[in-house]
Design a protein around this motif. Structure first.
Motif, short mmCIF file in Angstrom:
data_model
loop_
_atom_site.label_atom_id
_atom_site.label_comp_id
_atom_site.label_asym_id
_atom_site.label_seq_id
_atom_site.Cartn_x
_atom_site.Cartn_y
_atom_site.Cartn_z
N GLY A 42 0.82 -1.20 0.14
CA GLY A 42 -0.12 -0.01 -0.07
C GLY A 42 0.98 1.30 0.18
O GLY A 42 0.52 2.30 -0.96
N ILE A 43 1.93 1.26 0.79
CA ILE A 43 2.83 2.51 0.84
C ILE A 43 3.58 2.54 -0.70
O ILE A 43 3.53 3.68 -1.15
CB ILE A 43 3.80 2.32 1.95
N VAL A 44 3.84 1.46 -1.08
CA VAL A 44 4.67 1.54 -2.26
C VAL A 44 3.66 2.24 -3.56
O VAL A 44 3.98 3.11 -4.22
CB VAL A 44 5.30 0.08 -2.89
N VAL A 45 2.49 1.41 -3.48
CA VAL A 45 1.64 2.01 -4.54
C VAL A 45 1.32 3.51 -4.41
O VAL A 45 1.21 4.53 -5.18
CB VAL A 45 0.32 1.21 -4.44
N TRP A 46 1.18 4.10 -2.90
CA TRP A 46 0.87 5.54 -2.81
C TRP A 46 1.97 6.25 -3.09
O TRP A 46 1.81 7.42 -3.78
CB TRP A 46 0.63 5.64 -1.24
N ILE A 47 3.19 5.93 -3.08
CA ILE A 47 4.36 6.70 -3.30
C ILE A 47 4.42 6.62 -5.09
O ILE A 47 4.79 7.92 -5.37
CB ILE A 47 5.67 6.20 -2.72
N LEU A 48 4.14 5.82 -5.52
CA LEU A 48 4.38 5.79 -7.28
C LEU A 48 3.05 6.60 -7.81
O LEU A 48 3.11 7.23 -8.70
CB LEU A 48 4.14 4.24 -7.62
N GLU A 49 1.84 6.50 -6.76
CA GLU A 49 0.60 7.22 -7.54
C GLU A 49 0.47 8.70 -6.74
O GLU A 49 -0.51 9.40 -7.48
CB GLU A 49 -0.53 6.40 -7.19
N HIS A 50 1.04 9.21 -5.74
CA HIS A 50 1.09 10.38 -5.25
C HIS A 50 1.11 11.47 -6.22
O HIS A 50 0.17 12.63 -6.15
CB HIS A 50 1.73 10.39 -3.93
N ARG A 51 1.83 11.63 -7.02
CA ARG A 51 2.17 12.91 -7.92
C ARG A 51 1.16 12.88 -8.91
O ARG A 51 1.05 14.09 -9.39
CB ARG A 51 3.45 12.76 -8.47
N ILE A 52 0.56 12.16 -9.54
CA ILE A 52 -0.19 11.91 -10.55
C ILE A 52 -1.40 11.44 -10.38
O ILE A 52 -2.39 11.81 -11.42
CB ILE A 52 0.42 11.27 -11.71
N ASN A 53 -1.92 10.81 -9.26
CA ASN A 53 -3.34 10.54 -9.13
C ASN A 53 -3.82 11.11 -8.09
O ASN A 53 -3.50 11.10 -6.86
CB ASN A 53 -3.08 8.76 -8.81
N ASP A 54 -5.06 11.70 -8.23
CA ASP A 54 -5.91 12.60 -7.22
C ASP A 54 -6.49 11.78 -6.16
O ASP A 54 -6.82 12.24 -4.97
CB ASP A 54 -6.80 13.53 -7.79
N GLU A 55 -6.62 10.39 -6.59
CA GLU A 55 -7.25 9.57 -5.57
C GLU A 55 -6.25 9.22 -4.40
O GLU A 55 -6.63 8.68 -3.43
CB GLU A 55 -7.70 8.19 -6.43
N PHE A 56 -5.04 9.57 -4.64
CA PHE A 56 -3.92 9.11 -3.53
C PHE A 56 -3.48 10.37 -2.84
O PHE A 56 -2.44 10.55 -2.48
CB PHE A 56 -2.86 8.45 -3.96
N ARG A 57 -4.29 11.72 -3.11
CA ARG A 57 -3.79 12.89 -2.55
C ARG A 57 -4.93 13.31 -1.61
O ARG A 57 -6.14 12.76 -1.60
CB ARG A 57 -3.68 13.86 -3.67
N GLY A 58 -4.32 14.32 -0.64
CA GLY A 58 -5.46 14.56 0.30
C GLY A 58 -4.76 14.88 1.67
O GLY A 58 -3.71 14.95 1.99
N PRO A 59 -5.54 14.99 2.78
CA PRO A 59 -4.81 15.37 3.85
C PRO A 59 -4.13 13.99 4.46
O PRO A 59 -4.42 13.16 3.99
CB PRO A 59 -6.19 15.56 4.99
N PRO A 60 -3.34 14.14 5.40
CA PRO A 60 -2.46 13.02 5.88
C PRO A 60 -3.68 11.84 6.29
O PRO A 60 -3.30 10.60 6.14
CB PRO A 60 -1.65 13.55 7.14
#
Length: 925
Positions: free
Chosen positions: A601-619
Motif C-alpha cells: 500500500g505504501i509503495v503504490v501510494w508513493i508511485l501514484e501520489h504525484r499524478i493520481n488525485d485519488e492518492f492525494r489529500g489530508p494525511p
C-alpha cells in the motif's frame, strides 16, 4: 705441419693395434665351454627337452657369431625326479669345470640343488621348475627360463572369477611344487573374493588307486564342483580315471588342469578311452608366440622325431635355455672371464672317516656369469627372452584350451598385461593395458557332459548333513515368526516366504530349523547373524533387518519385505473451535502477510501520489486510503485506479501473490473444518531427539544401536519393550509416569501394533530405509539363488498374498496413520513474497531516479536558492515528491484542444473540492 708428421705414424699404427687387441681377446677365449644339464630323462618333459637341448647345442656350435670359435659341450645327468639323486649328480658336475647347469626339471630337486649352487656359485638355469618360491632372495643363483606358477595360478583365479564361481577344490601333489602352487592360488582367489573350500593332497611318488579313490569320495561330498588339478602326469591321469569311475566327469563338474596336462597332450597321442575321460576339461598351456623361426624349428623337430614325439612349450624353453647360456658365456668371455675354480675348504674334516670334499670347487667368476645371464635380451623360439627384477621372464602369458573330441580347442589367452582375451597377447602389447571386466573375453566352452551351459559350480553336499537354519524365537509380534507347539517347526510370514522361495529352486535343499533364543524375550538378531559368520548356523530365517554392520560379515538375500524405523506417539483429536479460521497460517505467516499488505500500500501510494488525485489529500485521508487499498486487494475490490506504469506493475504482481495466498488459505481452512485433525507433542525423530521424553524400542532390534550411535540419544532415555501389550501400556503411562513418550521401531511391527491400538499414530516420516532378508555365510550361492526366487515370488504376486495372509490390519490403522502438520508455512510462499518485494523495490528506485533527474534539470525556485544548498535541495526533493503532476491523459487532451467530456468536468470538480495537503510550505499544486 709438424703435427701432421707426428700423427701419421700413429694413424698407420692403429690398425695393427686393433688386430693385436682382437688377437688377445680371441686368445683369451677357451676352445671348449662345458655346461651341464640335470633332468629326468624318462618323463613327459625330459624326453622332449633332451632332444631340444641336443639340437640347440648343434645350432649354437654351427653359428660362429655366438661363441666366436668356442665349442659348447653339454653334459647330461638323469635325476630321476629324486632330490637325493639330483644332489649327487650336481656334486659330480662340481668336480668338473662346468660354467652353469641347465635344470633341474623338478621343483623339489631345484630346492635342494639351489643350496649347492649358492655355495659353489654355479648358476642354475631351469626350464621346467615352476615353484614360485624359487625366485626368492634365498636362491640368488637360480634363474628360471620358464613361467612361474605365480602367473599360472593368477590365470586360473581369473578364469574362476570370469565365470562367477566363488569356491573351488584344489587337488595337488604334496611336495614343494604342489603346495606352493596351491598356496599362490589361494592368495589370488582371495584377492577376487573367492576361496579354496577344500584342499586334497596326493602323496608324491608311487600312485595308489585306493588312496585316490578315498580322496575323490571326500571331494564328491563337498559343496563345490570346481576342481583345480595341480599334479604330475602320473597322478593326474589316475585322478581322472577314478573321477570318471565315480561319475565326477559328468554334467555339473568343472575340471581345470594346469600345464602338466597340456604338455602331455602336445607331445603324446593319447588313447581314445583317455580322451573320452578328459572331455570338457579346461587346460592351461604356456603361450609361445608364432614366428618364422619357431615354424622352422617345428619342421626340423618333425624330421628329428619322425612324428613320434610332439613338441611342447617346455621343449621350446629348454632349447632357449641353451642359447641363453651361449649368449651369456659369449659376453662373459668378452669381458675377460675365465672358467676357473677354487677348492671348497669350508667343510673339510681331517679326522679319520671324514668326508672327502677336496674334489668340490667354487666357480671364481660365477657371479659375473650370473650377471650376464640376468641381463640377457634376445629373441628365442619362445619369444622375447628377458628377465624382470625378480629373475622371471617378462610378459608371462598362457593359452586357455578346452579338450573337445579327439583334440583341443583354444578358448583364448591370458596374459599378465591384459588378462583374458581372444586376441593373442603380442597383439595387445602395442595397445594400452586394459584389464577391466568388460574387456575380459573367452570363446564358448564345451563343459563335461557335452553341454554349453555354464555349470553352477556347486551343489548341496551329499554327506547326509542338513543345513542348520537359525530361527529367532520371538515373544511379541509372532505373526512373523513363531514356533509350532509340540513340533520343531515354525510358522509365520517370514517362514512362509522362505518355504515358497525354496520350493522354486531347481534343486532340493535339505535343512532343518534350529530355534534361537530363550523364549522369555526377543533374542539379539546381531548375535544370530554373528553365529552364521562363525559357522554355527548355515543360515538364518526371520524378520532380520539388512543393515550395514551385518552385511560386512554375512550375505543377505533380496529383501522380501520393506522396512524402516518410524516413531509412534499418542495423539488427541483437535475439534473445530471459534478460532479455527486462524489455523491455516502459522503466526509467522500471518505477520509477514500483514506486513506485505501495508508495505505494498505504501509503495503504490508513493508511485501514484504525484499524478493520481485519488492518492492525494489530508494525511489522515491518505493513511486511510493506503490501508483501504491494501486490504481491498485481498478481495479484488479496490476502487482506486492506478495511473502510473510502475504502480500498475506492482499491483499486478501483488494481485497474483494475493490470489495464491487466498487459494491456499481457502483449501487449508476447508480441510481443517471438514476433516478430523490429530495432534501430538512429538512431530518426528528430530523433535523426539530434542525433547526429554523416554523412548521405547523392541528388545533385540537394531533400533537401540541406531538411536545411541547414529542419532546420539542417551541410553538413559531408552526403555526396553518386548511385546505390543508392553508398547500400549508404556505409551498410555507416558514418560512422566514411568512409561515412554514415543516408540521407535520398524514399520512392519508398527503396522501390526496399530491394527489393534487406535489411540496411537505414526508421527513424522520414516527416517531409515532398509528391508528384511534371509542371512547366509559370505559368498554363499544359496543367497543368490534365493534372491532370484524371491524376485519371482514378487513378480507372480505370491509374495503379496503371503503378506496379506499374515499382516491383517483393522480400519484404524489405515485412517490417519501418520500425523503431519497441515498448517501452511512461510517457506512455502517465500518465493512469492520475494518476487513482490523485488518488484516494489525496483519500482521505487525507478520512481526516485525520475524525480532526481527532474530536480537536476529544473531550475530551483527563488526561495530555495536563498537557503543553504543542502537544506534547499532536500526541500526541493520533498516538494517534487508531493508536487501535483499532470497525468499523461490530461496532457494529451490539452495538446489536442479537447476541453474534456462531462464526466471529466465532474471528476475535476470533485477533485477541486478536496483539501490539498502540502508536504512543504512553498509547494505549488
Amino acid at each position: 705441419m709438424n703435427l701432421f708428421f707426428i700423427l701419421c705414424p700413429l694413424l698407420l699404427f692403429f690398425p695393427f693395434l686393433g688386430v693385436s687387441a682382437a688377437a688377445n681377446v680371441s686368445s683369451s677365449r677357451p676352445s671348449v665351454a662345458n655346461i651341464g644339464a640335470i633332468f629326468t630323462f624318462n618323463s613327459t618333459i625330459g624326453r622332449v627337452a633332451k632332444i631340444a637341448m641336443e639340437q640347440a647345442v648343434k645350432d649354437v656350435n654351427a653359428n660362429t657369431s655366438i661363441l666366436h670359435g668356442t665349442k659348447l659341450v653339454l653334459q647330461m645327468q638323469d635325476s630321476n625326479c629324486s632330490g637325493f639323486m639330483g644332489m649327487v649328480q650336481s656334486l659330480r658336475f662340481m668336480e668338473t669345470d662346468v660354467a652353469a647347469i641347465i635344470g633341474p626339471q623338478s621343483s623339489v630337486v631345484a630346492h635342494i640343488i639351489s643350496h649347492v649352487a649358492n655355495e659353489l656359485r654355479v648358476p642354475l638355469v631351469s626350464f621346467a621348475a615352476t615353484d614360485p618360491t624359487l625366485t626368492s632372495l634365498q636362491f640368488p643363483f637360480f634363474v628360471r627360463t620358464t613361467q612361474s606358477d605365480l602367473y599360472q595360478m593368477t590365470a586360473v583365479a581369473e578364469i574362476i572369477d570370469y565365470y562367477g564361481w566363488k569356491e573351488v577344490i584344489a587337488i595337488y601333489l604334496d611336495d614343494d611344487y604342489g603346495r606352493n602352487g596351491v598356496s599362490v592360488l589361494d592368495d589370488q582367489l582371495a584377492a577376487r573374493r573367492c576361496k579354496i573350500s577344500y584342499k586334497a593332497a596326493i602323496k608324491s611318488g608311487s600312485v595308489d588307486r585306493g588312496e585316490i579313490t578315498n580322496l575323490l569320495v571326500q571331494v564328491a561330498l563337498m559343496q563345490s564342483r570346481i576342481i583345480v588339478l595341480h599334479t604330475n602326469p602320473d597322478s593326474g591321469f589316475m585322478v581322472f580315471n577314478v573321477a570318471h569311475y565315480l561319475g565326477m566327469t559328468t554334467n555339473g563338474f568343472v575340471w581345470i588342469a594346469t600345464d602338466w596336462l597340456s604338455s602331455v597332450l602336445d607331445s603324446t597321442s593319447l588313447p581314445s578311452e583317455t580322451m573320452d575321460i578328459l572331455q570338457g576339461v579346461l587346460v592351461l598351456r604356456q603361450h609361445t608366440p608364432d614366428s618364422d623361426r619357431k615354424k622352422s624349428f617345428i619342421s626340423t623337430w618333425n624330421k628329428l622325431t619322425g612324428g613320434s614325439l610332439g613338441l611342447h612349450s617346455y621343449g621350446l624353453y629348454a632349447y632357449d635355455s641353451v642359447f641363453l647360456l651361449a649368449h651369456a658365456l659369449d659376453a662373459f668371455f668378452s669381458q675377460g672371464g675365465i672358467v676357473s675354480c677354487t677348492n671348497y675348504t669350508s667343510l673339510r674334516d681331517d679326522k679319520p672317516g671324514g668326508l672327502n670334499l677336496d674334489a668340490m670347487s667354487i666357480f671364481d667368476n660365477g657371479t659375473l656369469l650370473l650377471k650376464n645371464i640376468e641381463q640377457s635380451d634376445f629373441l628365442g623360439l619362445t619369444g622375447h627372452v628377458k628377465f624382470a627384477s625378480d629373475r622371471c621372464l617378462v610378459r608371462p602369458a598362457y593359452d586357455v584350451i578346452n579338450v573337445v573330441g579327439t583334440g583341443i580347442h583354444r578358448l583364448g589367452y591370458w596374459s599378465n598385461y591384459s588378462g583374458l582375451s581372444i586376441v593373442p597377447p603380442e597383439t595387445l602389447y602395442a595397445k594400452p593395458a586394459n584389464k577391466s571386466s568388460a574387456n575380459q573375453h573367452l570363446h564358448s566352452v564345451i563343459w563335461p557332459g557335452d553341454t554349453l551351459s555354464k555349470p553352477r559350480g556347486w551343489v548341496f553336499p551329499n554327506n547326509g548333513r542338513q543345513l542348520r537354519i537359525g530361527v529367532p524365537v520371538r515373544v511379541g509380534f509372532r505373526e512373523f515368526v513363531s514356533p509350532v507347539q509340540g513340533t520343531d517347526m515354525f510358522k509365520g510370514f517370514s517362514i512362509d516366504v522362505f518355504t515358497a522361495a525354496v520350493n522354486l529352486l531347481p534343486y532340493a535343499v535339505p535343512y532343518h530349523f534350529v530355534p534361537f533364543g530363550s523364549g522369555r524375550e526377543n533374542p539379539s538378531y546381531t548375535q544370530l547373524v554373528n553365529l552364521i559368520a562363525t559357522g554355527y548356523f548355515d543360515g538364518a530365517v526371520g524378520d532380520i533387518a539388512i543393515i550395514t554392520n551385518r552385511t560386512k560379515i554375512v550375505d543377505f538375500t533380496q529383501p522380501y519385505a520393506a522396512s524402516g524405523l518410524v516413531v509412534v506417539a499418542p495423539f488427541k483429536k483437535i475439534n473445530s473451535g471459534g478460532w479455527s479460521f486462524l489455523r491455516p497460517f502459522t503466526p509467522l505467516m500471518w505477520t509477514v502477510t500483514a506486513c506485505f499488505f501495508f508495505f505494498v500500500g505504501i509503495v503504490v501510494w508513493i508511485l501514484e501520489h504525484r499524478i493520481n488525485d485519488e492518492f492525494r489529500g489530508p494525511p489522515k485521508q491518505q493513511f486511510i486510503t493506503i490501508l483501504w487499498f491494501s486490504l481491498s486487494t485481498l478481495f479484488f475490490s479496490h476502487r482506486e485506479n492506478t495511473m502510473s506504469t510502475l504502480g500498475r506493475l506492482v499491483v499486478l504482481i501483488w494481485l497474483f501473490v494475493v490470489l495464491i495466498i487466498n487459494s491456499s488459505y481457502t483449501a487449508s481452512l476447508t480441510s481443517i473444518l471438514t476433516v478430523q485433525q490429530l495432534s501430538s507433542p512429538i512431530s518426528g525423530i528430530d523433535s523426539l531427539k530434542n525433547s526429554n521424553e523416554h523412548i521405547g524400542f523392541q528388545v533385540g532390534s537394531f533400533a537401540e544401536h541406531y538411536l545411541v550411535e547414529d542419532i546420539g540419544i542417551s541410553e538413559n532415555r531408552l526403555v526396553r519393550l518386548g511385546s505390543p501389550e508392553a508398547y500400549a501400556k508404556a505409551l498410555q503411562l507416558g514418560s512422566k509416569n514411568g512409561g515412554v513418550g514415543a516408540i521407535v521401531d520398524e514399520r512392519p511391527y508398527i503396522e501390526i501394533f496399530l491394527s489393534t491400538q487406535c489411540t496411537f499414530k505414526i508421527v513424522g516420516q520414516e527416517f531409515t530405509r532398509s528391508g528384511w532378508g534371509f542371512a547366509f555365510p559370505r559368498d554363499s550361492p544359496l543367497a543368490v539363488d534365493l534372491s532370484t526366487a524371491i524376485l519371482q515370488l514378487s513378480e507372480t504376486g505370491d509374495l503379496q498374498r503371503i503378506h496379506d495372509k499374515w499382516m491383517t490390519r483393522s480400519s484404524c490403522s489405515l485412517d490417519n496413520a501418520e500425523i503431519d502438520s497441515d498448517r501452511l508455512q512461510l517457506k512455502s510462499f517465500w518465493g512469492l513474497f520475494l518476487l513482490c518485494g523485488l518488484a516494489c523495490f525496483i519500482a521505487l528506485v525507478i520512481h526516485f531516479v525520475q524525480i532526481m533527474v527532474r530536480m537536476w534539470h529544473a531550475p530551483p525556485p527563488e526561495a530555495a536558492s536563498n537557503g543553504s544548498s543542502i537544506s534547499g535541495r532536500f526541500q526541493r526533493f520533498l516538494s517534487l515528491i508531493d508536487e501535483k503532476e499532470e497525468s499523461p491523459r490530461s496532457e494529451r487532451r490539452k495538446r489536442n484542444g479537447d476541453e474534456g467530456s462531462a464526466a471529466d468536468h465532474q471528476l475535476d470538480g470533485r477533485h477541486t473540492k478536496r483539501i490539498q495537503f502540502d508536504l512543504t510550505p512553498n509547494s505549488n499544486r
